[in-house]
Design a protein around this motif. Sequence first.
Motif, mmCIF file in Angstrom:
data_model
loop_
_atom_site.group_PDB
_atom_site.id
_atom_site.type_symbol
_atom_site.label_atom_id
_atom_site.label_comp_id
_atom_site.label_asym_id
_atom_site.label_seq_id
_atom_site.Cartn_x
_atom_site.Cartn_y
_atom_site.Cartn_z
ATOM 1 N N SER A 61 36.565 33.621 36.093
ATOM 2 C CA SER A 61 37.650 33.721 36.978
ATOM 3 C C SER A 61 38.928 35.140 36.719
ATOM 4 C CB SER A 61 39.008 32.211 36.754
ATOM 5 O OG SER A 61 40.089 32.226 35.699
ATOM 6 N N THR A 62 38.734 35.624 35.629
ATOM 7 C CA THR A 62 38.837 37.225 35.695
ATOM 8 C C THR A 62 38.477 38.458 36.422
ATOM 9 O OG1 THR A 62 40.293 36.446 33.313
ATOM 10 C CG2 THR A 62 40.392 38.984 33.639
ATOM 11 N N LEU A 121 36.771 36.939 38.744
ATOM 12 C CA LEU A 121 35.960 37.178 40.495
ATOM 13 C C LEU A 121 36.258 37.918 41.355
ATOM 14 C CD1 LEU A 121 33.445 35.234 40.797
ATOM 15 C CD2 LEU A 121 35.700 33.036 41.206
ATOM 16 N N PRO A 122 35.932 38.907 42.084
ATOM 17 C CA PRO A 122 36.717 39.365 43.036
ATOM 18 C C PRO A 122 37.360 38.433 44.695
ATOM 19 C CG PRO A 122 34.705 39.604 43.449
ATOM 20 C CD PRO A 122 34.557 38.631 42.256
ATOM 21 N N TYR A 123 37.378 36.883 44.370
ATOM 22 C CA TYR A 123 37.097 36.252 45.279
ATOM 23 C C TYR A 123 38.570 35.166 44.865
ATOM 24 C CZ TYR A 123 33.358 38.137 47.885
ATOM 25 O OH TYR A 123 32.563 38.110 48.516
ATOM 26 N N TRP A 124 40.039 35.646 45.012
ATOM 27 C CA TRP A 124 41.049 35.105 44.951
ATOM 28 C C TRP A 124 42.103 34.885 45.910
ATOM 29 C CZ3 TRP A 124 44.571 34.909 39.579
ATOM 30 C CH2 TRP A 124 43.874 34.698 38.812
ATOM 31 N N HIS A 139 39.227 40.055 51.258
ATOM 32 C CA HIS A 139 39.076 38.808 50.132
ATOM 33 C C HIS A 139 39.340 40.253 49.126
ATOM 34 C CE1 HIS A 139 35.426 41.467 48.250
ATOM 35 N NE2 HIS A 139 34.830 40.921 49.242
ATOM 36 N N GLY A 198 41.080 40.081 44.698
ATOM 37 C CA GLY A 198 41.007 39.452 43.279
ATOM 38 C C GLY A 198 42.148 40.530 42.334
ATOM 39 N N SER A 241 41.188 31.429 47.017
ATOM 40 C CA SER A 241 39.312 31.172 46.941
ATOM 41 C C SER A 241 38.961 30.259 45.604
ATOM 42 C CB SER A 241 39.088 32.133 47.633
ATOM 43 O OG SER A 241 37.279 31.949 48.199
ATOM 44 N N GLY A 246 38.528 32.381 42.552
ATOM 45 C CA GLY A 246 39.222 33.091 41.425
ATOM 46 C C GLY A 246 40.508 32.465 41.491
#
Length: 164
Positions: free
Chosen positions: A22-23, A25-28, A39, A41, A130, A132
């Motif tokens: 999760s750190t 991942l580019p999709y927060w 998108h 992150g 998302s 993330g």
Amino acid sequence: MSIISTVAVAVSMYTWVLCLISTVLPYWTYQNLGHTIIHAGLWRTCTVHDGTSDCKKPSEGWIHAVQALMIISTLVLFLSMVCGCLKLKDESRRKVAIVATLSAVFGGCLVAAAVIVFGEKDKHNSSKFSAGFCLPIITAVTAFIAAVLFAFSRRNSGYTPLAP
């Protein structure tokens, strides 16, 4: 070797992997505006317009705080996992079990704080949260579960409270 200790270490490993994923991942957040998709992150925000992508590093101070919280929580949850493995190797290490428990709680609190800050600061955008953003929530919950399991494994391995 107790089954509770083994499950605690497994949950701790799972928690650390979730935190790590999760750190990075580019999709927060994700936003679809017709021909433009945005998108974001923790490390960059990308805008895709008609197949052309433009990525920028975020400059807001709060996102740097979230980055720091997630990095520190990843390290603290790694410590919890390592201490859990040491406890699994030698059940008589009570202090290691205490460190595993407290670091799991602290790591879970750090992840929860990162999610709260990100959610509060980003709620004014019309983007949708998302994967993330959802993974750290699961990470925080599993960190607290690992802490409870570590605490129970301490009690089952001969832990005696100091108070009468």
